[in-house]
Design a protein around this motif. Structure first.
Motif, short mmCIF file in Angstrom:
data_model
loop_
_atom_site.label_atom_id
_atom_site.label_comp_id
_atom_site.label_asym_id
_atom_site.label_seq_id
_atom_site.Cartn_x
_atom_site.Cartn_y
_atom_site.Cartn_z
N LEU A 46 -21.50 -27.43 -7.35
CA LEU A 46 -20.80 -28.17 -8.41
C LEU A 46 -21.86 -28.87 -9.27
O LEU A 46 -22.70 -29.60 -8.76
N ILE A 47 -21.80 -28.61 -10.56
CA ILE A 47 -22.73 -29.23 -11.51
C ILE A 47 -21.92 -30.13 -12.43
O ILE A 47 -20.99 -29.66 -13.10
N TYR A 48 -22.23 -31.44 -12.46
CA TYR A 48 -21.48 -32.34 -13.33
C TYR A 48 -22.42 -33.25 -14.09
O TYR A 48 -23.59 -33.41 -13.73
N ASP A 49 -21.91 -33.84 -15.18
CA ASP A 49 -22.65 -34.89 -15.86
C ASP A 49 -22.13 -36.23 -15.34
O ASP A 49 -21.31 -36.28 -14.43
N ARG A 50 -22.61 -37.33 -15.92
CA ARG A 50 -22.19 -38.66 -15.43
C ARG A 50 -20.68 -38.86 -15.58
O ARG A 50 -20.04 -39.49 -14.74
N PHE A 51 -20.10 -38.32 -16.65
CA PHE A 51 -18.66 -38.46 -16.86
C PHE A 51 -17.89 -37.73 -15.76
O PHE A 51 -16.95 -38.26 -15.18
N GLY A 52 -18.31 -36.48 -15.47
CA GLY A 52 -17.67 -35.71 -14.42
C GLY A 52 -17.79 -36.38 -13.07
O GLY A 52 -16.83 -36.41 -12.28
N HIS A 73 -23.71 -30.76 -4.83
CA HIS A 73 -23.19 -31.30 -6.09
C HIS A 73 -24.34 -32.01 -6.78
O HIS A 73 -24.92 -32.95 -6.24
N LEU A 74 -24.66 -31.53 -7.97
CA LEU A 74 -25.88 -31.97 -8.66
C LEU A 74 -25.57 -32.39 -10.09
O LEU A 74 -24.66 -31.84 -10.74
N LEU A 75 -26.36 -33.34 -10.60
CA LEU A 75 -26.23 -33.72 -12.00
C LEU A 75 -26.82 -32.64 -12.89
O LEU A 75 -27.87 -32.06 -12.58
N LEU A 76 -26.15 -32.39 -14.01
CA LEU A 76 -26.55 -31.32 -14.93
C LEU A 76 -28.01 -31.47 -15.37
O LEU A 76 -28.75 -30.48 -15.44
N PRO A 94 -18.31 -31.67 -23.45
CA PRO A 94 -18.88 -30.66 -24.34
C PRO A 94 -19.81 -31.26 -25.40
O PRO A 94 -19.60 -31.08 -26.60
N THR A 95 -20.83 -31.98 -24.95
CA THR A 95 -21.78 -32.60 -25.89
C THR A 95 -22.88 -31.60 -26.24
O THR A 95 -23.14 -30.64 -25.49
N GLU A 96 -23.56 -31.87 -27.33
CA GLU A 96 -24.67 -31.01 -27.78
C GLU A 96 -25.72 -30.87 -26.68
O GLU A 96 -26.18 -29.77 -26.38
N GLU A 97 -26.08 -32.01 -26.08
CA GLU A 97 -27.11 -32.04 -25.05
C GLU A 97 -26.70 -31.22 -23.83
O GLU A 97 -27.50 -30.46 -23.27
N ASN A 98 -25.42 -31.35 -23.41
CA ASN A 98 -24.93 -30.61 -22.25
C ASN A 98 -24.87 -29.11 -22.53
O ASN A 98 -25.22 -28.29 -21.67
N ILE A 99 -24.43 -28.72 -23.72
CA ILE A 99 -24.34 -27.31 -24.08
C ILE A 99 -25.74 -26.68 -24.07
O ILE A 99 -25.93 -25.57 -23.56
N ASP A 100 -26.72 -27.41 -24.60
CA ASP A 100 -28.11 -26.91 -24.60
C ASP A 100 -28.59 -26.66 -23.18
O ASP A 100 -29.26 -25.66 -22.91
N ARG A 101 -28.26 -27.58 -22.25
CA ARG A 101 -28.72 -27.43 -20.87
C ARG A 101 -28.01 -26.26 -20.18
O ARG A 101 -28.62 -25.54 -19.37
N SER A 123 -15.48 -27.37 -29.01
CA SER A 123 -15.28 -26.81 -30.36
C SER A 123 -15.69 -25.34 -30.39
O SER A 123 -16.45 -24.86 -29.53
N ARG A 124 -15.18 -24.62 -31.37
CA ARG A 124 -15.48 -23.19 -31.50
C ARG A 124 -16.98 -22.95 -31.70
O ARG A 124 -17.55 -22.02 -31.12
N SER A 125 -17.63 -23.82 -32.49
CA SER A 125 -19.05 -23.62 -32.77
C SER A 125 -19.89 -23.75 -31.49
O SER A 125 -20.85 -23.00 -31.28
N LYS A 126 -19.50 -24.69 -30.61
CA LYS A 126 -20.25 -24.85 -29.36
C LYS A 126 -19.98 -23.68 -28.40
O LYS A 126 -20.86 -23.27 -27.64
N LEU A 127 -18.75 -23.16 -28.44
CA LEU A 127 -18.45 -21.96 -27.64
C LEU A 127 -19.31 -20.79 -28.09
O LEU A 127 -19.81 -20.01 -27.27
N GLU A 128 -19.50 -20.68 -29.40
CA GLU A 128 -20.33 -19.60 -29.95
C GLU A 128 -21.79 -19.76 -29.52
O GLU A 128 -22.48 -18.76 -29.26
N ASP A 129 -22.25 -21.02 -29.40
CA ASP A 129 -23.62 -21.27 -28.93
C ASP A 129 -23.79 -20.75 -27.50
O ASP A 129 -24.81 -20.12 -27.17
N ILE A 130 -22.78 -21.00 -26.65
CA ILE A 130 -22.84 -20.53 -25.25
C ILE A 130 -22.82 -19.00 -25.22
O ILE A 130 -23.58 -18.37 -24.47
N ALA A 131 -21.95 -18.41 -26.06
CA ALA A 131 -21.84 -16.94 -26.11
C ALA A 131 -23.17 -16.31 -26.54
O ALA A 131 -23.61 -15.31 -25.95
#
Length: 611
Positions: A46-52, A73-76, A94-101, A123-131
């Motif tokens: 399980l990979i989460y950020d502080r919010f998760g 279970h590890l921090l992202l 879905p933050t910019e920093e999290n998507i980059d990681r 957002s769609r643009s961030k989904l496209e970054d992952i794709a």
């Protein structure tokens, strides 16, 4: 902008159960968990950020995560080694920093497969970054699922939640479409307008509806819809400063209590002799969870009742200690660590019936020790700061009862509380007074406060607030509250008691409605009252936006969420819980933008007073 994220109270389950189900489904690769518990779970990380982490930690223990196959279970954003043969479940904003990681993880081929769960909508643009990253890393087939979980809130109780603070996130609201009510001319109204707009847009977008099974045609005029009441913190500034008398609220006030976990410093042995190096203090953490029956029964009880009940539990357990020793002897476990023994269960081996009896008794002992330690720490604060005196005096101020001593006496008493305690008391007096004190009286109070080393900045802000708010003409009504002193303590005054309650008043709080509870009662029961008659009315299902304050629904509501913009507290929450108990069949959920204790609130007032 204030972030609003809520689960509708209209669903058939509580907020806590609904969130728990959603998380367990997510941890089972977004499929319903298997009912056959004998089946071996699929091992995963399980990979989460502080919010998760904050969302999961009040609801699922490490043992529960392990039972669901979570080996790590590890921090992202921590340094993570590749585990190429294990699937990974991500639970992040879905933050910019999290998507980059996440994209970096795909490039580094850290895991066998990726199940991406976003706490709020991506957002769609961030989904496209992952794709794009998956394509570049030749990992398209490994990104197995992408889900929006709409879980950007933290569930602390089955009827209480707070928000994850993430400025850019929008609204998520599952279940039935609510009727929204709010006062005019403050932050609550701004949130209500935005929420109404967001819900309208969502209802009219068939591709992106949060309200599955809830259409415009079905139940448009149903009276079973929930009420959503938005109020501003300004409606009641005294309660967040109030010294309280119930267990959960006291723990939050005087100890380090965050996300259902108490952190306490415990001394390592006796006080060091003169000139000796002081011994290090150990930090001890205690989780106060729904599985703890004592906590569930007594978290809303007056503290003296809690102390008596802990002592009774302790006495009962001591009577069973011989049985514990006998069971340990049977199992050959004398001298073993109790924590290790308590992990035993019927599944471990075909031992004697002692296997089931001993862990149960030891778990009972663990909870008794927990509440003995926590209650003792609370009692130390009550006695050293005379919190019973503050509580009783403030209750009399708020209910306009006759005072048996002067405010100046308490402020000037060097043995009564900290400078902050004195400031809290004076602010409650100032906020609830029908008439502000004269200039000469105010100067006298200020001198006494300064002599007691109080910071006057919070008073500067409260004076401005009182001058510019409508509340100035009509201070909030705190109902026919007040306390009644009971007889001497029984169990806790006995010789050998764990709790030395001598000198502490045995006070019992009379049932009364605080301002937020009273507002909710007016709106739920459709009562005409000057306090709420002018509240705005929004029905997102109506084709046109309504500027009316006249409710179309004339029937009392059975379910409601009350949400405080600007922060809430356990005193207000407990008052709503007590109110709900007196209203058979009603279901009420309390939410707030953040949860603060009096110390945190007074710091906010101090900062505002310095501007």
């Amino acid at each position: 902008p204030v972030v609003l994220s809520a689960i509708s109270a209209a669903s058939s389950t509580t907020v806590e159960i609904a969130t728990d189900i959603a998380l367990k489904r997510m941890l089972n690769f977004n499929a319903p968990p298997l009912k056959n518990t004998a089946a071996e779970p699929v091992w995963k990380v399980l990979i989460y950020d502080r919010f998760g982490q904050d969302i999961i930690s009040p609801l699922l223990s490490v043992k529960e995560l392990r039972d669901m196959g979570i080996t790590l279970h590890l921090l992202l954003h921590s340094d993570r080694d590749p585990i190429p043969d294990v699937p990974a479940i991500y639970f992040v904003m879905p933050t910019e920093e999290n998507i980059d990681r996440i994209c970096q993880d795909l490039r580094n081929q850290l895991y066998e497969s990726y199940y991406l769960n976003f706490i709020s909508a991506i957002s769609r643009s961030k989904l496209e970054d992952i794709a794009s990253a998956a394509l570049a890393a030749n990992a398209v087939t490994q990104v197995t699922k992408v889900f929006d979980q709409y879980l950007n809130f933290i569930t602390l109780e089955d009827d209480m939640f707070i928000l994850c603070h993430q400025n850019k996130e929008l609204i998520s609201y599952h279940g039935a479409v609510p009727i929204i009510r709010c006062p005019r001319g403050n932050a609550a109204e701004m949130v209500a307008v935005k929420l109404d707009k967001k819900l309208r847009e969502n209802l009219r977008d068939a591709r992106n509806s949060l309200f599955t099974g809830d259409s415009m045609t079905a139940g448009q005029f149903s009276f079973q819809r929930p009420l959503f009441v938005l109020v501003d913190r300004n409606v009641d500034m005294a309660t967040p400063l109030h010294h309280t008398w119930t267990y959960q609220a006291l723990i939050h006030d005087v100890l380090d209590f965050h996300l259902n976990r108490v952190v306490m410093e415990e001394g390592m042995g006796a006080e060091p002799s003169a000139g000796a190096r002081p011994k290090k203090k150990s930090r001890k953490t205690y989780d106060l969870t729904a599985a703890d029956k004592f906590w569930q029964k007594h978290k809303g009880s007056p503290f003296p009742e809690v102390a008596e009940s802990v002592q009774e539990e302790l006495d009962t357990y001591r009577a069973q200690e011989d049985e514990v020793k006998r069971l340990k002897s049977i199992m050959g476990l004398e001298g073993e660590d109790e924590g290790a023994i308590s992990m035993l269960s019927d599944n471990t081996a075909k031992l004697t019936s002692a296997v089931s009896s001993l862990p149960e008794l030891l778990e009972k002992k663990r909870l008794i020790d927990l509440h003995t330690n926590v209650a003792t720490a609370v009692l130390d604060h009550i006695k050293s700061r005379k919190l019973d005196v503050y509580f009783e005096f403030e209750e009399k101020l708020m209910s306009k009862s006759t005072l048996d001593k002067s405010l100046l006496d308490i402020i000037s008493d060097p043995d009564a509380g900290t400078p902050e305690d004195k400031m809290r008391l004076f602010l409650i007096y100032y906020i609830t007074a029908q008439q502000a004190p004269s200039e000469s009286d105010l100067e006298q109070y200020k001198k006494a406060l300064l002599d007691a080393v109080c910071d006057l900045s919070p008073l500067n802000y409260i004076k401005q607030w009182k001058a510019f708010t409508k509340m100035a003409a009509t201070p909030a009504n705190y109902g026919n509250s007040g306390v009644k002193p009971m007889g001497l303590f029984s169990r806790v005054m006995n010789t050998g008691s764990q709790f030395v309650m001598e000198g502490v008043k045995n006070l019992v709080l009379k049932q009364h409605n605080l301002p937020v509870t009273r507002i909710l009662d007016n709106l739920m029961e459709m009562k005409s009252h000057p306090e709420t008659d002018d509240y705005r009315y929004f029905d997102p299902k109506m084709l046109r936006g309504s500027e009316s304050s006249i409710p179309r629904n004339k029937n009392p509501f059975q379910e409601a969420i009350v949400f405080v913009v600007g922060g809430g507290n356990y005193i207000e929450y407990q008052n709503l819980v007590d109110y709900t108990k007196s209203k058979q069949g009603k279901k009420i959920v309390y939410g707030c933008s953040e949860l603060f204790n009096a110390s945190q609130f007074i710091k906010q007032l101090s900062q505002l007073g310095q501007k």
